[in-house]
Design a protein around this motif. Structure first.
Motif, PDB file in Angstrom:
ATOM      1  N   ALA A  94     -74.385   4.987 -16.085  1.00 41.67           N
ATOM      2  CA  ALA A  94     -72.950   4.704 -16.187  1.00 41.67           C
ATOM      3  C   ALA A  94     -72.482   3.892 -14.990  1.00 41.67           C
ATOM      4  CB  ALA A  94     -72.162   6.005 -16.291  1.00 41.67           C
ATOM      5  N   LEU A  97     -73.629   0.338 -15.402  1.00 41.43           N
ATOM      6  CA  LEU A  97     -72.847  -0.346 -16.434  1.00 41.43           C
ATOM      7  C   LEU A  97     -71.462  -0.715 -15.908  1.00 41.43           C
ATOM      8  CD1 LEU A  97     -73.777   1.777 -19.577  1.00 41.43           C
ATOM      9  CD2 LEU A  97     -74.407  -0.596 -19.139  1.00 41.43           C
ATOM     10  N   PHE A 110     -62.505   2.101 -16.567  1.00 36.79           N
ATOM     11  CA  PHE A 110     -63.643   2.942 -16.964  1.00 36.79           C
ATOM     12  C   PHE A 110     -63.902   4.029 -15.931  1.00 36.79           C
ATOM     13  CE2 PHE A 110     -65.026  -0.702 -19.716  1.00 36.79           C
ATOM     14  CZ  PHE A 110     -64.972   0.015 -20.900  1.00 36.79           C
ATOM     15  N   ILE A 113     -61.511   6.790 -16.577  1.00 37.71           N
ATOM     16  CA  ILE A 113     -61.840   7.492 -17.822  1.00 37.71           C
ATOM     17  C   ILE A 113     -62.896   8.562 -17.569  1.00 37.71           C
ATOM     18  CG2 ILE A 113     -63.048   7.247 -20.034  1.00 37.71           C
ATOM     19  CD1 ILE A 113     -60.391   6.180 -20.395  1.00 37.71           C
ATOM     20  N   PHE A 114     -63.898   8.192 -16.751  1.00 39.29           N
ATOM     21  CA  PHE A 114     -65.000   9.130 -16.538  1.00 39.29           C
ATOM     22  C   PHE A 114     -64.670  10.203 -15.508  1.00 39.29           C
ATOM     23  CE2 PHE A 114     -67.555   5.361 -18.046  1.00 39.29           C
ATOM     24  CZ  PHE A 114     -67.696   5.893 -19.317  1.00 39.29           C
ATOM     25  N   ILE A 115     -63.530  10.058 -14.852  1.00 40.44           N
ATOM     26  CA  ILE A 115     -63.136  11.103 -13.904  1.00 40.44           C
ATOM     27  C   ILE A 115     -62.286  12.161 -14.587  1.00 40.44           C
ATOM     28  CG2 ILE A 115     -61.969  11.585 -11.731  1.00 40.44           C
ATOM     29  CD1 ILE A 115     -62.601   8.710 -10.949  1.00 40.44           C
ATOM     30  N   ILE A 116     -61.550  11.759 -15.628  1.00 39.16           N
ATOM     31  CA  ILE A 116     -60.649  12.702 -16.307  1.00 39.16           C
ATOM     32  C   ILE A 116     -61.323  14.044 -16.641  1.00 39.16           C
ATOM     33  CG2 ILE A 116     -59.290  13.103 -18.410  1.00 39.16           C
ATOM     34  CD1 ILE A 116     -58.445  10.202 -18.298  1.00 39.16           C
ATOM     35  N   PRO A 117     -62.557  14.037 -17.176  1.00 40.45           N
ATOM     36  CA  PRO A 117     -63.141  15.339 -17.538  1.00 40.45           C
ATOM     37  C   PRO A 117     -63.219  16.345 -16.381  1.00 40.45           C
ATOM     38  CG  PRO A 117     -64.411  13.578 -18.528  1.00 40.45           C
ATOM     39  CD  PRO A 117     -63.397  12.930 -17.630  1.00 40.45           C
ATOM     40  N   ILE A 118     -63.266  15.868 -15.118  1.00 42.17           N
ATOM     41  CA  ILE A 118     -63.317  16.828 -14.011  1.00 42.17           C
ATOM     42  C   ILE A 118     -62.089  17.718 -13.991  1.00 42.17           C
ATOM     43  CG2 ILE A 118     -63.588  17.181 -11.517  1.00 42.17           C
ATOM     44  CD1 ILE A 118     -64.256  14.409 -11.101  1.00 42.17           C
ATOM     45  N   VAL A 170     -71.873  16.153 -23.659  1.00 39.73           N
ATOM     46  CA  VAL A 170     -72.528  14.874 -23.855  1.00 39.73           C
ATOM     47  C   VAL A 170     -71.445  13.792 -23.882  1.00 39.73           C
ATOM     48  CG1 VAL A 170     -72.460  14.861 -26.417  1.00 39.73           C
ATOM     49  CG2 VAL A 170     -74.405  13.846 -25.199  1.00 39.73           C
ATOM     50  N   PRO A 171     -71.572  12.652 -23.246  1.00 40.13           N
ATOM     51  CA  PRO A 171     -72.701  12.071 -22.508  1.00 40.13           C
ATOM     52  C   PRO A 171     -72.746  12.398 -21.006  1.00 40.13           C
ATOM     53  CG  PRO A 171     -71.012  10.439 -22.843  1.00 40.13           C
ATOM     54  CD  PRO A 171     -70.477  11.709 -23.389  1.00 40.13           C
ATOM     55  N   ILE A 173     -71.088  12.173 -18.256  1.00 41.86           N
ATOM     56  CA  ILE A 173     -70.746  11.334 -17.105  1.00 41.86           C
ATOM     57  C   ILE A 173     -69.596  12.040 -16.410  1.00 41.86           C
ATOM     58  CG2 ILE A 173     -70.065   9.031 -16.360  1.00 41.86           C
ATOM     59  CD1 ILE A 173     -71.250   8.206 -19.169  1.00 41.86           C
ATOM     60  N   ILE A 176     -68.118  13.625 -10.505  1.00 39.40           N
ATOM     61  CA  ILE A 176     -68.576  13.527  -9.123  1.00 39.40           C
ATOM     62  C   ILE A 176     -69.944  12.851  -8.958  1.00 39.40           C
ATOM     63  CG2 ILE A 176     -69.201  14.884  -7.083  1.00 39.40           C
ATOM     64  CD1 ILE A 176     -66.634  16.561  -7.818  1.00 39.40           C
TER      65      ILE A 176
END
Lengths: 298, 273
Positions: A94, A97, A110, A113-118, A170-171, A173, A176
């Motif tokens: 990730a 990419l 992006f 976006i990938f930090i929101i799940p924390i 999944v996936p 990302i 941290i």
């Protein structure tokens, strides 16, 4: 030593004491004391209420003869290996990419976006996946829609329950590790890439020969934090399957919790905790040794 | 260096797919939280055509008191942990004293102790202190646990700052607390933000400890309250999802106000091993 100097020194120690006191008083009561108490308790047969009976190393002997404990250790190995693989691979890919994205705005989009799940509470996340795996849940709906209805099942009650739990998120990302990788890759100097490009180094070879070796520090950091976290992995298990069906999703932490708060075997439970602590310690020490050996890579 | 055009396009396409999968459960949660059961069974993927707020009303009636409990615990842990770890980190950074290295190593060693190992002894201690089923017992052990990493991070950050910044304050004759308030805290804002958010997330997430030590209605945190579809939330799927959304909101707000500082702090290298 003159009295003036002595007075200054005393004042300094009082200041240090006052600065450290809040933290260490909490830690003394709840962490250090608890830790030694747990080591001590592992030598006793105790139900948490009555009188504790000293039994030496019997808890440890029983543990190694306990089939459920052995299954839990086997499950732990699966959890640790799979979590390390998925965390390293996905956060690295990730990050690469995201760095390939030329548009700055899109790049940080992006990233966010990938930090929101924390910041989504773990419980909410776990419960959403409980619904996804439910017999009437999303996964089975997708299978039905793809004419694969015969594979539909209540995933968390099946023999694949451990894998179902490992696939959660999944996936993967998850914030941290991804950020750590990204900052590592961002620090690689551009001139190195230009040289590689001029030499006609293909992209995949570059990833393997330049990027990975240069972020060894980050890789190790992610590895050690993932291992330590995986060794303690049990909250989602406690919520979703409670170790079941049977012992399919039993991990040592889950087993320990059951022994302490389900069967009130505080001594036995403490012995399991001690073993996991020793394992974590060994892994950490090995990691520190290896980490210190090749700092020259920076 | 800029990536090639093809790499750029391919990367964006893969990232869109990955982002889609990452956000799908959250999308479903939000969309279905506005639906009646009938709309839910019709299609779980579509946005709500006639959104209902009844789900939120029912969910809020149930979770509100538990949200309040969680808020108390989270604010308590976050504030106490910031205070404890800033003070301790400053002591380790600024002063030399006998046993300093030993004390710091003893602090870091706690990171190797699995949280579940101290669960049962903590329970026994809490019982002896007559603190079972209170807010305070949810705060204290977690403050200790979160402060360990926080102290390490703040000290590392302080070591990276030029010493001259502190000497100036000393020449001016500032005492320890003035130095802390006027120099250390403003200079450490990036790392303090990271620490604050990390600890708040942990406090809000805290589940097993309160399950053991504070699982009565009056002090129960919201993450336990929404678990396994309790009767008041079981009315419809929408109610259930609405309770998940409500539970997620406080951290999202906290994060929303500090996004930039958090990301910068995390990627600045302060968090490297």
């Amino acid at each position: 030593m003159n009295p003036e100097k002595k007075k200054r020194l005393r004042r300094k120690y009082i200041t240090v004491f006052l600065l450290l006191a809040p933290l260490f008083s909490i830690l003394l009561v709840f962490k250090y004391y608890s830790f030694f108490y747990s080591l001590f308790m592992s030598l006793f047969n105790w139900n948490g209420l009555g009188k504790a009976k000293y039994i030496g190393l019997d808890n440890y002997r029983n543990m190694f003869a306990d089939a459920a404990f052995r299954v839990s250790m086997k499950n732990l190995l699966t959890v640790v290996l799979f979590n390390c693989a998925k965390m390293l691979a996905m956060s690295f890919l990730a990050a690469e990419l995201v760095l390939n994205v030329r548009n700055r705005k899109l790049q940080s989009f992006f990233k966010y976006i990938f930090i929101i799940p924390i910041v989504i509470p773990n419980m909410v996340h776990t419960l959403l996946w409980q619904w996804i795996y439910d017999y009437k849940g999303l996964l089975n709906m997708i299978l039905e829609a793809g004419h694969l209805g015969q594979y539909a099942k209540p995933w968390l009650a099946s023999e694949n329950a451990l894998w179902a739990i490992l696939m959660i998120g999944v996936p993967w990302i998850a914030g941290i590790p991804f950020l750590v990788m990204l900052s590592g890759l961002q620090n690689i100097s551009g001139s190195l890439y230009e040289t590689a490009q001029l030499d006609g180094c293909p992209y995949l070879k570059r990833l393997w020969k330049i990027d990975l070796p240069l972020i060894v520090g980050q890789v190790k950091y992610i590895l050690i934090t993932t291992i330590i976290a995986s060794m303690q992995f049990f909250e989602p298990i406690q919520v979703l399957t409670n170790g079941g069906p049977g012992t399919a999703t039993l991990t040592p932490a889950m087993y320990m919790y059951q022994q302490a708060f389900g069967y009130y075997k505080f001594g036995y439970s403490a012995a399991i905790g001690t073993i996991i602590f020793v394992l974590v310690m060994i892994i950490t020490v090995i990691n520190l040794r290896v980490l210190n050996k090749d700092v020259s890579i920076d | 260096m800029k990536a090639s055009k093809t790499a750029n396009v391919i990367s964006i396409l893969i990232l869109i797919l990955v982002a889609f999968i990452t956000l799908l459960p959250l999308y479903i949660m939000v969309m279905n939280s506005f639906k009646t059961d009938m709309q839910y069974y019709n299609s779980i993927m579509s946005p709500p055509l006639r959104p209902t707020l009844d789900t939120y009303r029912a969910a809020w009636d149930y979770v509100a008191p538990f949200m309040f409990n969680s808020l108390l615990v989270t604010v308590g842990v976050t504030v106490l942990s910031l205070i404890c770890s800033t003070l301790a980190a400053f002591a380790f950074y600024k002063y030399d004293f006998p046993g300093k290295e030993f004390l710091f190593a003893a602090l870091l060693a706690l990171m190797m102790v699995p949280g579940f190992m101290t669960l049962a002894p903590q329970f026994v201690i809490a019982k002896k202190l007559k603190l079972l089923n209170t807010i305070i017992i949810q705060i204290l052990p977690l403050t200790g646990a979160t402060s360990v990493l926080s102290t390490f991070l703040i000290r590392t950050y302080l070591e990276g700052l030029p010493k001259s910044l502190f000497e100036a304050a000393e020449v001016e004759g500032a005492n320890v607390f003035q130095t802390l308030g006027l120099v250390v805290v403003p200079l450490c804002t990036p790392i303090l933000t990271v620490v604050m958010i990390n600890n708040a997330v942990q406090a809000w997430n805290n589940y097993i400890w309160p399950l053991v030590a504070a699982n009565v209605e009056s002090v129960r945190p919201v993450v336990i309250a929404i678990k396994n579809s309790p009767a008041p939330l079981y009315i419809t799927y929408g109610t259930k999802f609405a309770s998940y959304v409500i539970t997620s909101i406080p951290l999202l707000i906290l994060f929303g106000f500090n996004t930039r500082a958090f990301v910068e702090g995390m990627t600045s290298g302060a968090v490297k091993a």
